[in-house]
Motif scaffolding. Structure first.
Motif, PDB file in Angstrom:
ATOM      1  N   GLU A   1       2.959   4.185   9.475  1.00  0.00           N
ATOM      2  CA  GLU A   1       4.111   3.272   9.538  1.00  0.00           C
ATOM      3  C   GLU A   1       4.399   2.678   8.162  1.00  0.00           C
ATOM      4  OE1 GLU A   1       3.478   0.333  12.568  1.00  0.00           O
ATOM      5  OE2 GLU A   1       4.419   1.586  14.085  1.00  0.00           O
ATOM      6  N   ALA A   2       3.356   2.173   7.485  1.00  0.00           N
ATOM      7  CA  ALA A   2       3.533   1.583   6.151  1.00  0.00           C
ATOM      8  C   ALA A   2       4.046   2.624   5.164  1.00  0.00           C
ATOM      9  CB  ALA A   2       2.219   0.979   5.669  1.00  0.00           C
ATOM     10  N   SER A   3       3.538   3.854   5.273  1.00  0.00           N
ATOM     11  CA  SER A   3       4.009   4.935   4.403  1.00  0.00           C
ATOM     12  C   SER A   3       5.490   5.217   4.634  1.00  0.00           C
ATOM     13  CB  SER A   3       3.200   6.212   4.648  1.00  0.00           C
ATOM     14  OG  SER A   3       1.881   6.049   4.218  1.00  0.00           O
ATOM     15  N   SER A   4       5.903   5.244   5.888  1.00  0.00           N
ATOM     16  CA  SER A   4       7.311   5.506   6.210  1.00  0.00           C
ATOM     17  C   SER A   4       8.229   4.407   5.698  1.00  0.00           C
ATOM     18  CB  SER A   4       7.487   5.668   7.717  1.00  0.00           C
ATOM     19  OG  SER A   4       6.846   6.844   8.141  1.00  0.00           O
ATOM     20  N   ARG A   5       7.720   3.178   5.684  1.00  0.00           N
ATOM     21  CA  ARG A   5       8.509   2.040   5.174  1.00  0.00           C
ATOM     22  C   ARG A   5       8.388   1.897   3.658  1.00  0.00           C
ATOM     23  NH1 ARG A   5       5.557  -0.778   9.008  1.00  0.00           N
ATOM     24  NH2 ARG A   5       4.731  -2.096   7.358  1.00  0.00           N
ATOM     25  N   HIS A   6       7.522   2.712   3.045  1.00  0.00           N
ATOM     26  CA  HIS A   6       7.229   2.608   1.607  1.00  0.00           C
ATOM     27  C   HIS A   6       6.792   1.184   1.266  1.00  0.00           C
ATOM     28  CE1 HIS A   6      10.048   6.272   1.114  1.00  0.00           C
ATOM     29  NE2 HIS A   6       8.830   6.648   1.436  1.00  0.00           N
ATOM     30  N   ASP A   7       5.831   0.678   2.031  1.00  0.00           N
ATOM     31  CA  ASP A   7       5.332  -0.694   1.900  1.00  0.00           C
ATOM     32  C   ASP A   7       3.885  -0.663   1.392  1.00  0.00           C
ATOM     33  OD1 ASP A   7       4.356  -3.276   2.252  1.00  0.00           O
ATOM     34  OD2 ASP A   7       5.390  -3.571   4.159  1.00  0.00           O
ATOM     35  N   PRO A   8       3.685  -0.760   0.058  1.00  0.00           N
ATOM     36  CA  PRO A   8       2.335  -0.648  -0.486  1.00  0.00           C
ATOM     37  C   PRO A   8       1.410  -1.791  -0.080  1.00  0.00           C
ATOM     38  CG  PRO A   8       3.874  -1.276  -2.214  1.00  0.00           C
ATOM     39  CD  PRO A   8       4.684  -0.965  -0.988  1.00  0.00           C
TER      40      PRO A   8
ATOM     41  N   ALA B   1      -6.640  -3.237  -4.498  1.00  0.00           N
ATOM     42  CA  ALA B   1      -5.643  -3.386  -5.572  1.00  0.00           C
ATOM     43  C   ALA B   1      -5.272  -2.022  -6.154  1.00  0.00           C
ATOM     44  CB  ALA B   1      -6.165  -4.315  -6.663  1.00  0.00           C
ATOM     45  N   ALA B   2      -6.262  -1.188  -6.410  1.00  0.00           N
ATOM     46  CA  ALA B   2      -5.986   0.149  -6.968  1.00  0.00           C
ATOM     47  C   ALA B   2      -5.236   1.013  -5.961  1.00  0.00           C
ATOM     48  CB  ALA B   2      -7.294   0.825  -7.385  1.00  0.00           C
ATOM     49  N   ILE B   3      -5.596   0.895  -4.691  1.00  0.00           N
ATOM     50  CA  ILE B   3      -4.914   1.663  -3.645  1.00  0.00           C
ATOM     51  C   ILE B   3      -3.470   1.201  -3.502  1.00  0.00           C
ATOM     52  CG2 ILE B   3      -4.849   2.113  -1.154  1.00  0.00           C
ATOM     53  CD1 ILE B   3      -7.987   2.150  -1.338  1.00  0.00           C
ATOM     54  N   ARG B   4      -3.252  -0.099  -3.593  1.00  0.00           N
ATOM     55  CA  ARG B   4      -1.897  -0.639  -3.514  1.00  0.00           C
ATOM     56  C   ARG B   4      -1.044  -0.101  -4.666  1.00  0.00           C
ATOM     57  NH1 ARG B   4       1.940  -2.810  -5.649  1.00  0.00           N
ATOM     58  NH2 ARG B   4       3.340  -4.213  -4.599  1.00  0.00           N
ATOM     59  N   ASP B   5      -1.590  -0.128  -5.892  1.00  0.00           N
ATOM     60  CA  ASP B   5      -0.854   0.364  -7.052  1.00  0.00           C
ATOM     61  C   ASP B   5      -0.561   1.856  -6.935  1.00  0.00           C
ATOM     62  OD1 ASP B   5      -0.965  -2.211  -8.044  1.00  0.00           O
ATOM     63  OD2 ASP B   5      -2.551  -1.778  -9.512  1.00  0.00           O
TER      64      ASP B   5
ATOM     65  N   THR C   1       3.228   6.214  -5.912  1.00  0.00           N
ATOM     66  CA  THR C   1       3.485   7.432  -5.133  1.00  0.00           C
ATOM     67  C   THR C   1       4.793   7.322  -4.360  1.00  0.00           C
ATOM     68  OG1 THR C   1       1.126   7.868  -4.960  1.00  0.00           O
ATOM     69  CG2 THR C   1       2.534   8.955  -3.354  1.00  0.00           C
ATOM     70  N   PHE C   2       5.034   6.157  -3.748  1.00  0.00           N
ATOM     71  CA  PHE C   2       6.288   5.958  -3.010  1.00  0.00           C
ATOM     72  C   PHE C   2       7.481   6.105  -3.949  1.00  0.00           C
ATOM     73  CE2 PHE C   2       3.938   2.840   0.012  1.00  0.00           C
ATOM     74  CZ  PHE C   2       3.417   3.894   0.727  1.00  0.00           C
ATOM     75  N   ARG C   3       7.384   5.508  -5.124  1.00  0.00           N
ATOM     76  CA  ARG C   3       8.482   5.552  -6.088  1.00  0.00           C
ATOM     77  C   ARG C   3       8.704   6.979  -6.597  1.00  0.00           C
ATOM     78  NH1 ARG C   3       6.551   3.229 -10.620  1.00  0.00           N
ATOM     79  NH2 ARG C   3       5.815   1.577  -9.290  1.00  0.00           N
ATOM     80  N   LYS C   4       7.602   7.688  -6.890  1.00  0.00           N
ATOM     81  CA  LYS C   4       7.688   9.024  -7.488  1.00  0.00           C
ATOM     82  C   LYS C   4       8.217  10.073  -6.520  1.00  0.00           C
ATOM     83  CE  LYS C   4       4.771  12.376  -9.924  1.00  0.00           C
ATOM     84  NZ  LYS C   4       3.408  12.627 -10.426  1.00  0.00           N
TER      85      LYS C   4
END
Length: 112
Positions: free
Chosen positions: A14-21, A45-49, A54-57
């Motif tokens: 769900e978070a991936s689909s919303r692009h919500d880090p 923190a590293a996973i969030r970044d 990844t979402f942006r790219k």
């Protein structure tokens, strides 16, 4: 969304689909590890970044198509579409979960 996904994985997709880090990172245990594209991210923190970049790219959408438990891990086949060559592609993810949190995601592999 597949009904038999464990709760943290349901949240992950769900978070991936919303692009919500932020939402995605909250699903990981302290010290969790994600390996992707030859890099290893450790900790929220590293996973969030990593998720934000990844979402942006790739602007990817991940759709789980199959799930199974094997050897203490949850294996999920995922249809991935986005702004990358060869899209869409089917990948396999191997998640480790403990105490309701994701602890490890090794590098994904191409799945059939």
């Amino acid at each position: 969304m597949l009904a038999d996904l464990p709760p943290p994985l349901h949240g992950y997709f769900e978070a991936s689909s919303r692009h919500d880090p932020d939402a995605l990172a909250s699903l990981f245990a302290d010290g969790a590890t994600v390996r992707d594209e030859g890099e290893e991210m450790v900790g929220a923190a590293a996973i969030r970044d990593w998720a934000e970049a990844t979402f942006r790219k790739y602007r990817a959408t991940l759709t789980p198509v199959a799930v199974e438990e094997r050897e203490g891990a949850t294996l999920v086949k995922v249809e991935v579409t986005g702004s990358f060559p060869g899209s869409p592609i089917r990948l396999g993810f191997r998640f480790q979960i403990a105490a309701g949190k994701i602890t490890d995601i090794p590098t994904s592999v191409i799945a059939n």
